[in-house]
Design an enzyme around this catalytic site. Structure first.
Site, short mmCIF file in Angstrom:
data_model
loop_
_atom_site.label_atom_id
_atom_site.label_comp_id
_atom_site.label_asym_id
_atom_site.label_seq_id
_atom_site.Cartn_x
_atom_site.Cartn_y
_atom_site.Cartn_z
N LYS A 101 0.87 -1.17 0.00
CA LYS A 101 0.00 0.00 0.00
C LYS A 101 0.91 1.23 0.00
CE LYS A 101 -3.83 1.92 2.80
NZ LYS A 101 -4.66 1.67 4.02
N SER A 153 -9.63 1.51 3.00
CA SER A 153 -8.78 2.33 2.16
C SER A 153 -7.70 1.53 1.42
CB SER A 153 -8.08 3.40 3.00
OG SER A 153 -7.23 2.81 3.96
N SER A 207 -9.72 -0.95 7.17
CA SER A 207 -9.17 -0.82 5.82
C SER A 207 -8.42 -2.02 5.27
CB SER A 207 -8.26 0.39 5.74
OG SER A 207 -9.03 1.54 5.61
N1 GLN Z 1 -13.15 3.91 6.80
C1 GLN Z 1 -12.43 4.29 7.95
C2 GLN Z 1 -11.97 5.72 7.81
O1 GLN Z 1 -12.22 6.30 6.81
C3 GLN Z 1 -11.27 3.38 8.19
C4 GLN Z 1 -10.13 3.60 7.27
C5 GLN Z 1 -8.92 2.80 7.64
O2 GLN Z 1 -9.01 1.76 8.28
N2 GLN Z 1 -7.77 3.30 7.26
O3 GLN Z 1 -11.37 6.28 8.67
#
Ligand code: GLN
Length: 483
Positions: free
Chosen positions: A76, A151, A175
């Protein structure tokens, strides 16, 4: 070769069926052919990958190869990689070449893996659909009109499409698990502190955790063996022995006590997801497990608490992007204030700005007690819910997400998007590990079963997931991709 798991590829390399160079160049070809439609990579490091593959092959000739030697991976784009752009999906870091490797990158390099490049992601890991990337949205390989989840959507899509056998993601509120569920792969969020955060671009430091995304639990176990462990450079990493995660994978599950949190099967859960998850639980019963209803009474407060705490930490972490030291800088600032304002206005996308505003507000004098302190108190209660549940059961099971993958552009309202995180976010607030495993297909959309365990219970989670994958074939289903 692109259909094989890491474990199968490791055996193929050891048997001399193919070299790492052959494997790497065939995957680079696939990326070239298929990624323009998916957009799962931000940067492909082809030349460097071939050099690393040749080095791995040379080591193998000398009889010095380890289990992960020569296996291709992707990161990532939130993990710092020396000499390679590390963007965090943001215009702010579009020109940022990391001067050092994140600890996990260093460990996996040292284990002989080959990096194919950096995968697409929501900007600064804020999002649940991968639509917040400066580099454009990622498409779900099962159906290009659907999101891959976020994400870590680029990592999930790349693995599902067979562009790379495994990739790393990060999970602050879901994510790793939610995109793994949406793309039909296996993703593990380890216990907070199990894997070093050094060199991982910070979003919400008390929640962020890196983990493996792959086809199978066995592959995740192989990667965890290299990733886990104490790091003096991360003060929140835990000094505690790292087990061999591959050793207990086959342990039978008779007598396993599975808790089903009633709050994870209520309103908002799509009926087809519930059916698939309950079917998966029945598979466990047939393997000798016992199912018990449990309650996590503070579940409904997890989203409000998280969306105070995460933005608060983000607003502090993202204050470093000021146009002075690194990253984007606006043209011709008239003074310092103009430099800050225009740099940040130009460099950050809408969702990131929204979080910074919320975080700055909840941390400000007069609001701190009402929001931030309250959210921390709720966090404590949520953690206690899990501790109480694990006094009665070995693992908890439920859906990873309330729906299957949704259409691109269909969740324009941020609160609708935040509701995606209902089953994943509490896990980060509590710091416990969780894994999502493929457990069904509805209208050609994968469903993820989420399995949760107590702190440092990832070896057991991998065992519970692996035995399921020996009994089912959901993890072997592949999206149809025109060759
Ligand atoms: N959807 C959550 C957020 O937007 C989690 C994102 C993540 O785990 N990085 O914060």
């Amino acid at each position: 070769m692109h259909d094989k798991t890491l474990a199968e590829l490791a055996r193929g390399l050891a048997a001399g069926d193919f070299s790492s160079r052959e494997l790497t160049s065939s995957l680079l070809e696939r990326i070239k052919r298929h990624d323009p439609a998916l957009n799962s990579f931000i940067t492909v490091t082809g030349e460097q990958a071939l050099k690393e593959a040749e080095a791995a092959d040379a080591l193998r000739h000398k009889g010095e190869a380890g289990i992960l030697s020569g296996l291709p991976l992707a990161y990532k784009d939130i993990f710092c990689t020396e000499g390679v752009r590390t963007s965090a999906g943001s215009k702010m870091l579009d020109n940022f070449i990391a001067p050092y490797n994140a600890t996990v990158v260093e460990k996996l390099r040292h284990a002989g893996t080959v990096s194919l490049g950096k995968t697409n992601m929501d900007e600064f890991a804020m999002g649940s659909s991968n639509e917040n990337s400066y580099y454009g949205p990622v498409k779900n390989p099962w159906n290009p009109t659907l999101v891959p989840g976020g994400s870590s959507g680029g990592s999930a899509a790349a693995v599902a499409a067979g562009l790379v056998p495994a990739a790393l993601g990060t999970d602050t509120g879901g994510s790793i698990r939610q995109p793994a569920a949406f793309c039909g792969i296996t993703g593990l969020k380890p216990t907070y502190g199990r894997v070093s955060r050094y060199g991982m671009i910070a979003y919400a430091s008390s929640l962020d955790q890196a983990g493996p995304m792959a086809r199978t639990a066995e592959d995740c176990a192989m990667l965890m063996n290299a990733m886990a462990g104490h790091d003096a450079r991360d003060s929140t990493s835990v000094s505690r022995n790292v087990p061999d995660y591959t050793l207990g994978l086959d342990k039978p599950l008779n007598g396993l006590k599975i808790g089903l949190p009633v709050e994870y099967f209520g309103e908002g859960l799509a009926p087809e997801v519930e059916t698939a998850v309950r079917e998966a639980v029945r598979v466990y019963e047939s393997l000798g497990a016992q199912v018990i209803d449990v309650s996590l009474p503070h579940t409904s407060m997890a989203i409000p608490a998280y969306y105070v705490i995460a933005p608060a930490e983000a607003s502090a972490n993202l204050s470093r992007y000021d146009g002075v030291r690194f990253g984007h800088r606006c043209e011709d600032p008239v003074d310092l204030e103009d430099l800050y304002k225009r740099t940040r206005a130009e460099g950050f996308g809408d969702e990131v700005k929204r979080r910074i505003l919320i975080g700055t507000h909840t941390l400000s004098e007069g609001f701190f007690d009402a929001y931030y302190r309250k959210a921390q108190q709720i966090r404590r209660l949520i953690r206690q819910d899990f501790l109480d549940a694990f006094a009665r059961v070995d693992v908890l099971m439920g859906p990873a997400a309330p729906t299957t993958a949704f259409e691109l552009g269909s969740r324009a309202d941020p609160v609708q998007m935040y509701l995606q995180d209902i089953y994943t976010i509490a896990i980060n607030l509590a710091g416990i590990p969780g894994i999502s495993v493929p457990a069904g297909l509805v209208d050609n959309r994968p469903v993820g079963l989420q399995i949760l365990g107590p702190h440092f219970g990832e070896a057991h989670l991998l065992n519970v997931a692996h035995v399921f994958q020996q009994a089912t074939d959901w993890h072997q289903r592949r999206p149809e991709i025109k060759e």
